[in-house]
Every structure is written in C-alpha cells, then in structure tokens.
Design an enzyme around this catalytic site. Sequence first.
Site, PDB file in Angstrom:
ATOM      1  CD  GLU A 462      -2.953  -1.264   2.192  1.00 33.96           C
ATOM      2  OE1 GLU A 462      -4.171  -1.440   1.959  1.00 33.96           O
ATOM      3  OE2 GLU A 462      -2.485  -1.211   3.346  1.00 33.96           O
ATOM      4  CD  GLU A 532      -3.368  -7.229   3.282  1.00 34.71           C
ATOM      5  OE1 GLU A 532      -4.426  -6.696   3.689  1.00 34.71           O
ATOM      6  OE2 GLU A 532      -2.277  -6.629   3.216  1.00 34.71           O
TER       7      GLU A 532
END
Length: 1002
Positions: A462, A532
């Site tokens: 991210e 994830e």
Amino acid sequence: MSFRTTSAIDYVEDVSPGSGALPPRARYASSDARSLSLNGSWRFRLSPTADAEDDSFAAQGFDAGDWAEVSVPGHWVLQGHGSPIYTNHLYPFPVDPPRVPTANPTGDHLHSFDLPSDWPSDGGAVLRFDGVESCARVWLNGTDIGEFKGSRLPHEFAVGHLLKPGGNVLAVRVHQWSAGSYLEDQDQWWLPGIFRDVTLLHRPAGGVLDFFVHASYDHVEGLGTLRVDSDVDGRVTVPALDIDVATGESVTVPVRPWTAETPRLYDGVLATEGERVPLRVGFRTVALEDGLIKVNGTPLLFKGVNRHEWHPERGRALDLATMREDVLLMKRHNINAVRTSHYPPHPAFLDLCDEYGLWVVDECDLETHGFTEQAWRDNPVDDDRWTPARGGRGGRRGGGPPPPPPPGGRGRPPQRPAPPRGRPPHRLAPARGPRPGRAGGPAWVARDKNHPCVVVWSLGNEAGTGRGLTAMAEWIRGRDGSRLIHYEGDLDCRDTDVYSRMYADHAEVERIGRGLDGGTHKRRGLPFLLCEYGHAMGNGPGGIADYQHLFESYDRIQGGFIWEWIDHGIKDERYGFAYGGDFGEELHDGNFVCDGLLFPDRTPSPGLVEYKKVIEPVRIVGDAADGTVRVTNGYDFADLSALAFAWSYQVDGETVEAGVLPVPELAPGGSADVKLPDPPADPRGGETQWTVRATLAADTAWGPKDHLVAWAQFPLSARPLTAVAQSDGPVLGEGQITLGPAAFDARTGALRSIGGVDVRGLRLDVWRAPTDNDNGAAWQPDLRYGPLWRELGLHRMQHRLDSVELGDDALTVRTRVAPAAREVALRTVYRWTSDGTRLRLTVSVAPEGDWRLPLPRLGIRLGLAGSVDGARWFGGGPGEAYPDTKSASMVGRWKSTIDGLQTPYVRPQENGARADVRWVEIGGLRVEGEPEFWFTARRWTSEQLDAAEHPSDLKAGDTVWVNLDHGQQGIGSQSCGPGALAQYQLRPAPTEFTFHFSEIHG
C-alpha cells in the site's frame, strides 16, 4: 533575518537512510568468530523533543545514575515511558514530508560493557542493530559513528578502532518520528525503541563479508547445483554430499530437494582464511512457467497467513521461543506459507521457516498508505527527493562508505572485485553481475537472500505506484533472478511476476480464475494470489471454505494469505488487552488492530481452527451408505507415509467401535477408494455416523504422534424424531396456567417454570451483539448490516401480546414482535403442548411488511436463574460455529462450563454459538430441537454484550441467558472484505421450529 537552531538534528528529517553504516550483507546466525550480545538493561532518558537535550550524554564519564532503566530489545512506551499509538493508515502527525512534529519523543539510551577476557586482540569489530524505530544516532566511547533510519532493517557499523577492553559506553539516541516514518505507515502500533537485538561481532582478518548461496534443483534429473559466491575467497564443504569446492565454483550432485512440506537442509560450511560460517543449504528452484508459480516443477497452492510480529507485553520485540511458537502453531494448523507483512521479520524467524518448512513472501519495510488521503500527492514512492531513502530499503544504501580502518586493520577488510558470473542453467537465474557486497542493494534482499524458504520478494505494501518501485524491481531482477517479485498495488503487473489483490470477493476471484478479469496482456498470463483475504477481526472470518473451493478449482488461483496471524492487543490491567484509543490517542482506529487468527496471548481463535479444517492437506469424502471413502492427497510434494488413518463409528454421538483404516501411501495428488468395515450392530436405533481421521503416525519436528491433521464425518442413519403425545391440556389456576410439568403466567402466557427449574423471559429473539464483520468498515461499498440492523431497531424490539388461548390440548400465545417507528414485524405464535412429563413448544414466525434486511438470528431466548455451571450437548463442537464458519464443527457429545462457552474476543461481540445441536442439557433442563439448532449460553444478555467495549465491562449476573436459535446470519469478513454470501444470509420468511423441554432428575 531568520535562522534554525536545530542543525544538530537535521538528520531526523533528512530523507537519506543515514550515514556511517556498512553496506548491507547476508545475515548468518553464527560463526566461529566471537560475538557479544548487548541486549539487557540499558539506562534511559525520555525527552519531549528531538533537541531537548544535547549530546553530552554520549561523552565518556557521563553520570546517568538517576536515569530510568529499560530492557533492550524493547519499546519504551511499553515500559512506562509515554504511550503507544495505533492508526491503520493515517499518519499521527501532520503530513508535510519530510518534516515531522517538534513534539518528537526522543529516547536516550546508554549501555556500558566490557569485552570478554578472551576477546581477540586482532581483526576488527562490527556493531549491529537488527531493528530500531524510527531513527537512531549512535556513539561509541564518545565518538559519533553514524545515524540511520529503516526500522525493520539491519544496520552495521565498523567500530573495532573504538573498542577498549573495559568500560565501553554505547550511546544511542532514538527519535520516534523521522523522515523514515513516512515510509513506515503500516497498519500497526507506532512503537519507538531498540526492539531487536544489538550485537558486537568480532571480524577477523580474512573473515566472511557478504556471500550468496545459490542452490538450485533439477526436478527431472533429481540433481542439485550449488554455488556460493563470496566477497572473500574460501571453500565450501557439505559433508553429506561430499562437496568440497572453492567459492564461485558450481557443483552438481544428486540431492533431496527442499520444500515447505519436505524441508531437507544440508549442513555445510563456508570457510575463509579467517572465519568458518555454518550453512544450511536447501536445494530448490522457483520458476514462473505456464503462467504458474512452480517450485521444483510443481505448481504451489499457498495456504498462508500474513504475519505481523507481536507480543502482548513486548510489542515487536520477539524472542526465539515466541517465534518458534508461531511457526509450530502454523504447521500444526496446516498453514504452509507466510507473508511477512509488511516488513522483513526478525532474521531468526526465517531460520525457523527454513528448518520447519514454510513458503515465505518476504516483504520490504515500505508503506506510505497515509498518502491516499491526498490522492497520493507527494508520495515518496514517486518522488525523486526520496531516492536515497527508498534505496536504503530497496536499492543501494546511501550515506557514503564507512570510515576507513585505522592502522592494524581493525575495520572491515577491503572488498575485492570479482568477475561477473553468467546465468546458471535454471529457469530463474540467481545473482548476476558483481559479487554480493559490491553494490549494497536492497537491505532486506541482501540480508535474507540465502534462505530457501523465501520464494517471493515483495516490494512493500500500500505504497501507491511510481518510479521508485520500478527501480527496486529492476535492481532485484538484476541481482537475484531466482525468485519472483510481488507487489499488490501494481495492478497492471508492470513490475511484478504475479497478479495480486487483497479482499477481492468470491465472484471476482472466480472471474479471475476463469480468465474473465481483463487487464493487460501480461497480467492475463500471470498467476493470481489473494495476498490478503479473510479479515480475521473478531468473530470470523466467514466464507473461507468458499474461497478455498475456488482456489482448488482454478489452476491460475494459487491461494492466499489470511489477514492476519495475531491480534495486536496490549496487555492491560484495566481491560485485559487494550486496543486503539485506550491510551488517549488523538487519532486511532480502535480495535482494527485486533484482527488475527490468534488472540494476543497466542491462544488459537475459532477462526484458526476453522482455517485448519478448510485447508487440511488430505481430502476425505465418501458415501456412508456403500461404506466407501475416497482419500485424496492434497499435498504438493509429500506422500501420505507420515500419516495414520483411523475410523470410528458413533451412535448418538458416542463412539461404540473404532479401528485402523488402511490407506496407501498416496503420491501428491493421488486418490484411493477405501472400504470401511461393516457397521457394528447396535440395538438402540439411534443416529449413526462414521468419522475418519488422519493423524501423525510418529513424532515430527513440528507435531507429536497422533496430532490431528485432517478428518471427515459421514452420516449413516438419521436421528429419530422425538414424539410428544398431546395427552395433557392446559389448566387455569390462581394466577397461573399449568400444562404438564410447566407453569405459565395466566395473564401473559409467559413460561415461569418447568418442574423445579425456574425460567424467565422466554420469547422470540432476533438480536445479536454485532460482530466486527457485521459492522463492516466505513469504506465498504456494499451494505453493512450491523449499522442497518441498529437503524431499523432490531436491538429494541417490542413484543405485543395479542392473545393467550387455552385449548383442549394446547396453550397458544399470539404476539407481534416489531421495532418502534417501523411497520415491519414478525407475527409470532407460541404453541405449547405436553405429554405430562415433557413440554413441547412450536414457534411459528410470519414476517409482515417490506423486510429488506436479513435477521441477525431467529430463535428463542430464556433465562435460567440460580447456579448453572455448565452444559452438555449432542451436536457440533467443541467450539463455536456459524453458517459460514462451521467446517471445523465436529458432531459429537461435548461438555463445557458456561465460562468455557464464551469466546474472549478483544472487543466483545456475538460469540459462542454451537451448531447443529440435537439436544442440550443445561441448568437442570434437557432441550431437544426439531430441526437441529444453534445453542448459546452466557451470564449476560446480548444487549449487555453489545454495550461492552472490553471483556472487563461484562459483569456476570444471577441468570444464565440461553439462546436456542433456528437460524443465524452468516459472518463474512466485511470488517475488510465481503460480507456473508447470499446462501448464508438469514432472510425473513415464514418459519416454524420446535423444542422439547424436560427436567433432568438425579
């Protein structure tokens, strides 16, 4: 005229990774060179700003007698100095890169040490820090030796010329905030301090510098090729393989390969003129072939977890025993892979992954998630000002060369150039170009490159996109072509070898598996990973069995990594475990930091038990009617020789006979049909079933003999239904109605007692304390049912009594259950009958109005007063289960205390339901259901559970509240992912269900 008075601390906001440090190199756990741990008790002083104190504390002779003490490794905020801060992605300071706040907690650390009497007098010495958050300046014996950033990266300094036999003083100034903080915005607690080991290493003349172990495997020929490139010439020996070659030379021999299932390591030695370093060599080849990730020619299926480093008292300061416990728990729960989210782990963790066998996606210490708040403007990943800082994490280290050694050679020996090496005959090539130490390179790649467990490098998490990531990927490919490259944010896969997403829902994953997801031409030809998924926050995650079905149905989908391994709760005398906001943070994200498969004390949650079942490596299916089961080996590399199989036969949940099931040692992917014995004769005529178990046949490195690996159950004959003849009718008396063993209130029809057991508050119940996954995340685009349930008023339903009717053989109570201010309702009829000793309740529910939401639950709730210590039941167990989390629920007979029925989520919420219950005995009552039901019992109401923020808020009353549910809403993983799938939603519909009550005597 203006001027700055803080030039002495300009390094804090300098975007470079530091100065004075040596180039990154491979880490090895030990050698025959001496080392001295500097861990232990250090003197400590905390200042509110970076410049509150000068550097006089680093001078020799400084008196720190009145300073506090802290443990190193450790975080000062967990040792009584300041407070931790939790944010998911928001920076807890104004975003003005690279500037940081004036209020910058700064910890001065002092440690005195003597050299051991046998410390060598020749050679040099290196001071190594394995992890400091977030910026440190270091002095040894009054000399400033450098400063560094990069919290989860190693930093080494040449210090041999500064050492003396006794009275050495190491001074370290650590700043909580620095320019490096902008690159370390991971979803975790902000915890400053020296949290990993500090070690002094003797460096003998001619000692080992950097080296790269290349150990490939040819799966066709069964041959391994070993080459060890070293900055210092030497020899490599592997006695078990009769290998004795010079560094830089290749040798090919027959070997047994390394895999996560069969982690064969060969002990070897790298010997230079001055040092002998033990090697643990695992031969394996990672390849991207046919659009798949393959190791040793076989496609992988990752059954993984994301692992932050965490301990509830020590934070990210983990010892070896804790790391080993993590690895053993993973292996025992069928997990085969770890993503080191979102930074390189303590190096000892990778040693354990090599030893016990886990695939590792090793991630760079890089996340700039907070820049999403400004549409990624000024993101360091795409800003040339930050090139040196990015380099320290994923490219050449800045700061210039180390200081030259003084006369006598007490620094690091000079590095000698080496000729370039060509590409060896592998699918993916190892290092090309200069020898290991010459170019520095990505610090985490340099440190971890010799671990066979590491099969994928991840560029970070991210951090948006930009030229910095491209440069990092190009550097790694030029340096280590033997592994794949991952980065979830690279949606076009420009720089990566795998298409990766997080929290894609089931439908999208299936589209990807079928190749219907679109994207660039390159992306369409790459394997897919869910880096994830299954957000394990609170009760859940739900729906992971449905994900696993997709993973196993489409070759392109090569598995995923549950988010995450452990709840980051901080042990706290007020709450048990604290989470975000419990320390008065200005900004925080609450219990979003508690989203793991383990509770903070490393107790497995129901989510981990469920995951173990979902990913079990042996599939057992069958047809009890014909007495045959099919056993399939789901391992990628191992046969079934390590497992023992057994059958057992249950009648009404009790095992009446058991035996060994002969299953052949199936090769990976192989299947066999195995005949069960004839069912044993049993005159009871009850419900019957087979249970087949696969267990460890002998002790292994990670589990004891008889450890359960996989299991399955096959029903044979159905449960005979309970018959209650309607022989007794209701009798109206003084203020009450009697019906068989029961007494009711004459005015309301409310049940008061069954025999000698007092019952209170029996009525329809649709409310549950919303789970974290019910509540969802504010950024989720789909409906979040928890808030909508509350908005509709399902937590405050009103029960209107319409009639109490006494018939010849039944008592009927008619009600309307509805929330205030809404027109929707549930018409509910309670029909009571009895045969004189047992009581039968049939509940009929008919929705009225425009119901647009599913119900949290549907059933009845009742209170049992007095001493209720525990429960026995026949049904699913031993732990909790919900419609989309009940793969691990095994049908049998179970018992528990009332307290043992609770699941201690860090933030209280709905928990503890047992599924598929046939009957339960609790508080002197036996309850049987038609059909099977969910059963919950707790010492507080759902409303009290809903109001609690911590388990310490829950106070046991004098009543045990029991829920007998016909239906439950699924769980999903909407705290960061999709909600419950449609097939697990409890939509209002005309419904009827029955319970039989009887008093237990004796």
